[in-house]
Design a protein around this motif. Structure first.
Motif, PDB file in Angstrom:
ATOM      1  N   LEU A  16     -30.680 -23.681  32.807  1.00 22.49           N
ATOM      2  CA  LEU A  16     -30.491 -22.442  32.052  1.00 22.49           C
ATOM      3  C   LEU A  16     -31.388 -22.441  30.818  1.00 22.49           C
ATOM      4  O   LEU A  16     -31.721 -23.493  30.278  1.00 22.49           O
ATOM      5  CB  LEU A  16     -29.021 -22.286  31.620  1.00 22.49           C
ATOM      6  N   ASP A  17     -31.713 -21.247  30.380  1.00 19.47           N
ATOM      7  CA  ASP A  17     -32.565 -21.067  29.206  1.00 19.47           C
ATOM      8  C   ASP A  17     -31.671 -21.117  27.958  1.00 19.47           C
ATOM      9  O   ASP A  17     -30.715 -20.341  27.845  1.00 19.47           O
ATOM     10  CB  ASP A  17     -33.239 -19.683  29.347  1.00 19.47           C
ATOM     11  N   LEU A  18     -31.971 -22.040  27.024  1.00 15.48           N
ATOM     12  CA  LEU A  18     -31.139 -22.163  25.817  1.00 15.48           C
ATOM     13  C   LEU A  18     -31.244 -20.922  24.923  1.00 15.48           C
ATOM     14  O   LEU A  18     -30.501 -20.781  23.952  1.00 15.48           O
ATOM     15  CB  LEU A  18     -31.524 -23.407  25.023  1.00 15.48           C
ATOM     16  N   ALA A  19     -32.168 -20.021  25.288  1.00 17.23           N
ATOM     17  CA  ALA A  19     -32.301 -18.775  24.521  1.00 17.23           C
ATOM     18  C   ALA A  19     -31.614 -17.610  25.243  1.00 17.23           C
ATOM     19  O   ALA A  19     -31.823 -16.452  24.882  1.00 17.23           O
ATOM     20  CB  ALA A  19     -33.781 -18.471  24.305  1.00 17.23           C
ATOM     21  N   ASP A  20     -30.796 -17.933  26.271  1.00 18.48           N
ATOM     22  CA  ASP A  20     -30.099 -16.870  27.026  1.00 18.48           C
ATOM     23  C   ASP A  20     -28.588 -16.999  26.800  1.00 18.48           C
ATOM     24  O   ASP A  20     -27.883 -17.647  27.579  1.00 18.48           O
ATOM     25  CB  ASP A  20     -30.455 -17.017  28.520  1.00 18.48           C
ATOM     26  N   LEU A  37     -25.320 -18.933  28.917  1.00 19.51           N
ATOM     27  CA  LEU A  37     -24.664 -20.103  28.321  1.00 19.51           C
ATOM     28  C   LEU A  37     -23.158 -19.872  28.164  1.00 19.51           C
ATOM     29  O   LEU A  37     -22.353 -20.787  28.340  1.00 19.51           O
ATOM     30  CB  LEU A  37     -25.311 -20.443  26.973  1.00 19.51           C
ATOM     31  N   VAL A  38     -22.785 -18.648  27.863  1.00 16.95           N
ATOM     32  CA  VAL A  38     -21.356 -18.332  27.738  1.00 16.95           C
ATOM     33  C   VAL A  38     -20.685 -18.479  29.111  1.00 16.95           C
ATOM     34  O   VAL A  38     -19.618 -19.085  29.229  1.00 16.95           O
ATOM     35  CB  VAL A  38     -21.157 -16.902  27.172  1.00 16.95           C
ATOM     36  N   ARG A  39     -21.337 -17.968  30.160  1.00 14.15           N
ATOM     37  CA  ARG A  39     -20.792 -18.134  31.527  1.00 14.15           C
ATOM     38  C   ARG A  39     -20.648 -19.625  31.840  1.00 14.15           C
ATOM     39  O   ARG A  39     -19.651 -20.070  32.383  1.00 14.15           O
ATOM     40  CB  ARG A  39     -21.733 -17.479  32.551  1.00 14.15           C
ATOM     41  N   CYS A  40     -21.669 -20.364  31.447  1.00 11.61           N
ATOM     42  CA  CYS A  40     -21.661 -21.814  31.695  1.00 11.61           C
ATOM     43  C   CYS A  40     -20.481 -22.473  30.970  1.00 11.61           C
ATOM     44  O   CYS A  40     -19.808 -23.351  31.526  1.00 11.61           O
ATOM     45  CB  CYS A  40     -22.993 -22.382  31.235  1.00 11.61           C
ATOM     46  N   ALA A  41     -20.200 -22.040  29.737  1.00  7.53           N
ATOM     47  CA  ALA A  41     -19.091 -22.621  28.966  1.00  7.53           C
ATOM     48  C   ALA A  41     -17.752 -22.352  29.658  1.00  7.53           C
ATOM     49  O   ALA A  41     -16.871 -23.203  29.689  1.00  7.53           O
ATOM     50  CB  ALA A  41     -19.077 -22.062  27.544  1.00  7.53           C
ATOM     51  N   PHE A  42     -17.621 -21.150  30.244  1.00  9.53           N
ATOM     52  CA  PHE A  42     -16.373 -20.826  30.950  1.00  9.53           C
ATOM     53  C   PHE A  42     -16.263 -21.606  32.258  1.00  9.53           C
ATOM     54  O   PHE A  42     -15.190 -22.062  32.636  1.00  9.53           O
ATOM     55  CB  PHE A  42     -16.301 -19.322  31.253  1.00  9.53           C
ATOM     56  N   ASP A  43     -17.409 -21.761  32.957  1.00 13.07           N
ATOM     57  CA  ASP A  43     -17.372 -22.316  34.319  1.00 13.07           C
ATOM     58  C   ASP A  43     -17.385 -23.837  34.383  1.00 13.07           C
ATOM     59  O   ASP A  43     -16.974 -24.409  35.391  1.00 13.07           O
ATOM     60  CB  ASP A  43     -18.582 -21.805  35.126  1.00 13.07           C
ATOM     61  N   THR A  44     -17.891 -24.484  33.343  1.00 14.02           N
ATOM     62  CA  THR A  44     -18.051 -25.941  33.415  1.00 14.02           C
ATOM     63  C   THR A  44     -16.695 -26.649  33.378  1.00 14.02           C
ATOM     64  O   THR A  44     -15.886 -26.400  32.487  1.00 14.02           O
ATOM     65  CB  THR A  44     -18.926 -26.446  32.245  1.00 14.02           C
ATOM     66  N   ILE A  65     -26.198 -24.465  21.437  1.00 17.95           N
ATOM     67  CA  ILE A  65     -25.230 -23.566  22.086  1.00 17.95           C
ATOM     68  C   ILE A  65     -23.975 -23.378  21.232  1.00 17.95           C
ATOM     69  O   ILE A  65     -23.298 -22.363  21.338  1.00 17.95           O
ATOM     70  CB  ILE A  65     -24.833 -24.038  23.506  1.00 17.95           C
ATOM     71  N   ALA A  66     -23.712 -24.374  20.358  1.00 19.06           N
ATOM     72  CA  ALA A  66     -22.522 -24.269  19.505  1.00 19.06           C
ATOM     73  C   ALA A  66     -22.661 -23.152  18.470  1.00 19.06           C
ATOM     74  O   ALA A  66     -21.675 -22.768  17.836  1.00 19.06           O
ATOM     75  CB  ALA A  66     -22.267 -25.599  18.798  1.00 19.06           C
ATOM     76  N   ALA A  67     -23.872 -22.630  18.313  1.00 18.04           N
ATOM     77  CA  ALA A  67     -24.080 -21.543  17.358  1.00 18.04           C
ATOM     78  C   ALA A  67     -23.732 -20.178  17.966  1.00 18.04           C
ATOM     79  O   ALA A  67     -23.749 -19.162  17.279  1.00 18.04           O
ATOM     80  CB  ALA A  67     -25.535 -21.549  16.890  1.00 18.04           C
ATOM     81  N   ILE A  68     -23.401 -20.152  19.274  1.00 18.99           N
ATOM     82  CA  ILE A  68     -23.091 -18.876  19.946  1.00 18.99           C
ATOM     83  C   ILE A  68     -21.578 -18.629  19.855  1.00 18.99           C
ATOM     84  O   ILE A  68     -20.779 -19.409  20.393  1.00 18.99           O
ATOM     85  CB  ILE A  68     -23.529 -18.927  21.433  1.00 18.99           C
ATOM     86  N   PRO A  69     -21.165 -17.552  19.162  1.00 22.40           N
ATOM     87  CA  PRO A  69     -19.722 -17.337  18.940  1.00 22.40           C
ATOM     88  C   PRO A  69     -18.902 -17.326  20.224  1.00 22.40           C
ATOM     89  O   PRO A  69     -17.811 -17.898  20.271  1.00 22.40           O
ATOM     90  CB  PRO A  69     -19.670 -15.958  18.260  1.00 22.40           C
ATOM     91  N   GLU A  70     -19.425 -16.704  21.293  1.00 25.39           N
ATOM     92  CA  GLU A  70     -18.631 -16.609  22.532  1.00 25.39           C
ATOM     93  C   GLU A  70     -18.465 -17.967  23.209  1.00 25.39           C
ATOM     94  O   GLU A  70     -17.497 -18.179  23.936  1.00 25.39           O
ATOM     95  CB  GLU A  70     -19.260 -15.611  23.523  1.00 25.39           C
ATOM     96  N   VAL A  71     -19.428 -18.869  22.989  1.00 23.48           N
ATOM     97  CA  VAL A  71     -19.282 -20.222  23.538  1.00 23.48           C
ATOM     98  C   VAL A  71     -18.138 -20.909  22.790  1.00 23.48           C
ATOM     99  O   VAL A  71     -17.262 -21.532  23.387  1.00 23.48           O
ATOM    100  CB  VAL A  71     -20.590 -21.040  23.396  1.00 23.48           C
TER     101      VAL A  71
END
Ligand code: DC
Length: 229
Positions: free
Chosen positions: A58-62, A66-73, A109-115
């Motif tokens: 995944l692109d760290l700028a997408d 990344l949010v989908r990844c946080a939910f699915d992992t 990725i920790a800087a993304i609120p939804e993550v």
């Protein structure tokens, strides 16, 4: 589930926040052992999502991906030969999680609120009797604001770089002290300046500067904050 059985607010939590290299991980694990409490390594959750994102290319700028990844992992913890192993989507990724690459991905990725929101309930689920030691950046401010015991550990950037240098050298990883110091300062700045849950002590947190202190001395200072048992 009725509200009484799902209410965990009576279970004590000791939050231990601070920057990387402040000794949080080691201190938190030892304190949890001494108390016989559960232990949450919240950084491992962010690192696990970072590693899973890497595996999926995944692109760290997408942020949406990344949010989908946080939910699915799927992230699991397992005690093995006295060591905490971390399973990412069923695969033991403990060693990969500790690399600088995983740390840098986690910080981004920790800087993304939804993550952060996606990982909130998973972190709170660690609050189980008889108690929890929670290690991270925002344990006392965001995840467990009602925790009765809060600590904020610091250490000079130079000492933190030296500790990390020794750890990596012992593992045979080749790095330079200068490079590590630069990485630590960059990560501190990113973690402290991000808009959501920036690294900062909870107002009521007891601050302990671990520069020049041995592990046992810090463990004793932390344990002294809790009522005599
Ligand atoms: O504690 P650590 O080095 O394993 O954390 C890795 C990264 O994850 C760190 O750069 C910031 C992020 N993190 C966070 O934002 N909030 C937490 N509670 C724990 C870690």
């Amino acid at each position: 589930m009725n509200s009484a059985s799902s209410d965990s607010s009576f279970i004590p939590v000791l939050t231990i926040d601070g920057p990387s290299g402040s000794g949080k991980g080691t201190i938190s694990r030892l304190v949890a052992q001494r108390l016989g409490w559960h232990y949450l390594d919240s950084g491992a959750l962010y690192r696990a999502v970072g590693v899973a994102a890497g595996w999926a290319d995944l692109d760290l700028a997408d942020p949406a991906a990344l949010v989908r990844c946080a939910f699915d992992t799927q992230i699991g913890f397992r005690e093995q030969a006295g060591e905490l192993r971390v399973l990412v989507n069923g695969v033991d990724a403990t060693d990969e999680l500790r690399t600088e690459t995983a740390g840098a991905a986690a910080s981004a990725i920790a800087a993304i609120p939804e993550v952060r929101a996606a990982l909130k309930d998973r972190q709170r689920a660690f609050r189980r009797a008889p108690g929890l030691v929670a290690d991270g950046r925002d344990m006392g401010t965001v995840i467990f604001p009602d925790a009765p015991f809060k600590v904020f550990l610091t250490a000079s950037a130079e000492e933190r770089a030296e500790r990390r240098y020794k750890q990596l050298k012992d593992k045979g990883v080749s790095v330079t002290l200068d490079g590590l110091l630069r990485e630590i300062l960059a990560r501190d700045a990113r973690d402290a300046q991000r808009a959501v849950a920036p690294l900062r002590p909870a107002e009521e947190a007891v601050r302990i500067d671990t520069t020049g202190l041995g592990i046992d001395a810090v463990v004793d200072q932390v344990l002294a904050l809790l009522p005599a048992r």
